[in-house]
Scaffold this active site. Structure first.
Site, short mmCIF file in Angstrom:
data_model
loop_
_atom_site.label_atom_id
_atom_site.label_comp_id
_atom_site.label_asym_id
_atom_site.label_seq_id
_atom_site.Cartn_x
_atom_site.Cartn_y
_atom_site.Cartn_z
CB SER A 1 73.18 5.28 11.88
OG SER A 1 72.95 6.89 11.23
CE LYS B 1 72.07 8.24 8.21
NZ LYS B 1 71.99 8.28 9.40
CB SER C 1 77.20 6.96 9.34
OG SER C 1 75.18 6.72 9.48
#
Length: 390
Positions: A66, A69, A131
């Site tokens: 993640s 992101k 997230s």
């Protein structure tokens, strides 16, 4: 290029005083070895100077989970900055975004409802704080039409930022063949988030976000244990391990740490804390000069006036071991044959800053003002004088 040694020596003496009083017994500062972390790759840099303080496998391509992101949010901020997107625009949650990133996906989620419409700024919080895979996919589809097309934008943006060892296949960090980056590239991205979009970077420090009646905490544990930490992003998949890009600012110094492939959620926080503690304990960011500082003067042949002020057009910062400022030295090199006309900001020499005989900063010395050509008589007289300077 010929250099005026006498003039340089005069200015050099002045520069030594500007940087730091030179100690007669200056000696090299002893810095202990950096910590060795239980992680696949890690990096610690000074965010203001780019100085690498600690690194291990920093250029090894690894799955970012993640941490991806960070790029997704950066592109959203870029779209808003360019006027192609507004924070209040409504983003429709497609069935695809809900199915692959929503509550039933088993992945990190913002708990968006299928076919609902949510403002961009709330979606951005969902990406950063929670997230949310659903928010990431929905934003990607809203901006580019599809997540695949958005991934192309991500790769183009990575190249523009100098992230030369990164390749993105999606907006979430979900495992995909060839979806890779490096600790060094993530530090570059972190700097861009902080410097290019400070308003949206502030979202990374928010500890909670509530949407659809569900409040979720930020997954960055350092935000809850260290009030100098104000970001940035966590990540985890089985392939990537536990990852964390963190940033903290203390006493005017900002550090960025990257930890990839730690063994647990607690470990990534603890290892990141070790890096930050080491950097702040043993190093400082020093502002040596400010843009516009007068660092000396130079003779201008055929000019009116005949002398110009030498300066720099940006602040000069350096990362220096604590206690090592006494070992900083400065030197300038100027062209001995500077001729009018001269334009303001025209490069006319070099300023070199060294620490323990290693050059740590090198930048242009520039003209502080325009210098016009003198009249015919003065130019002729200067031509005669130059014959004796040869």
């Amino acid at each position: 290029m010929r250099f005026s040694v006498a003039r340089a020596a005069l200015v050099l003496a002045h520069l030594f005083i500007l940087v730091t009083p030179m100690a007669a017994n200056a000696s090299q500062v002893i810095i202990p070895a950096p910590p060795q972390l239980a992680a696949t790759a890690y990096l610690l840099i000074d965010a203001d100077t780019g100085k690498v303080i600690v690194e291990h496998n920093a250029d090894e391509q690894l799955p970012p989970a993640s941490l991806t992101k960070m790029m997704t949010s950066y592109i959203v901020s870029e779209e808003i900055y360019a006027g192609r997107l507004q924070e209040t625009d409504l983003v429709r949650v497609s069935d695809d975004a809900w199915r692959r990133g929503g509550a039933k996906s088993g992945s990190s989620t913002m708990f968006l409802e299928a076919r609902s419409e949510v403002p961009v700024i709330d979606m951005l919080r969902g990406v950063i704080i929670q997230s949310g895979n659903d928010a990431s996919i929905a934003l990607a589809q809203h901006i580019a039409g599809s997540e695949e097309a958005f991934a192309e934008i991500m790769n183009q943006q990575a190249q523009l930022l100098g992230m030369t060892n990164s390749h993105f296949r999606n907006a979430t960090g979900w495992p995909a063949e060839g979806h890779l980056t490096t600790a060094r590239d993530l530090a570059i991205l972190a700097k861009a988030l902080i410097n290019d979009h400070p308003k949206h970077y502030a979202l990374y420090s928010e500890k909670h976000f509530k949407h659809n009646g569900i409040s979720q905490p930020n997954r960055n544990k350092l935000l809850f244990t260290d009030n100098t930490v104000d970001g940035i992003k966590t990540g985890h998949t089985e392939a990537a391990g536990y990852c964390l890009v963190a940033s903290a600012k203390r006493d005017g110094m900002r550090l960025i740490s990257v930890v990839m492939g730690a063994k647990s959620e607690n470990a990534r926080a603890a290892e990141s804390k070790k890096l930050l503690a080491y950097g702040f304990r043993y190093y400082q960011t020093h502002k040596l000069y400010s843009a516009g500082d007068e660092l000396g003067s130079a003779r201008v042949w055929g000019g009116d006036p005949k002398e110009l002020v030498l300066t720099i057009d940006h602040d000069i910062l350096a990362t220096i071991p604590r206690g090592g400022a006494k070992n900083v030295k400065a030197a300038i090199e100027t062209n001995a044959n500077i001729e009018a006309p001269i334009a303001k900001h025209q490069p006319l020499g070099k300023l070199k800053i060294s620490l323990d005989d290693e050059v740590i900063v090198e930048t242009d010395l520039v003209a502080a003002t325009d210098i016009a050509e003198a009249g015919l008589v003065d130019r002729a007289w200067d031509a005669i004088l130059r014959l004796f300077e040869e």
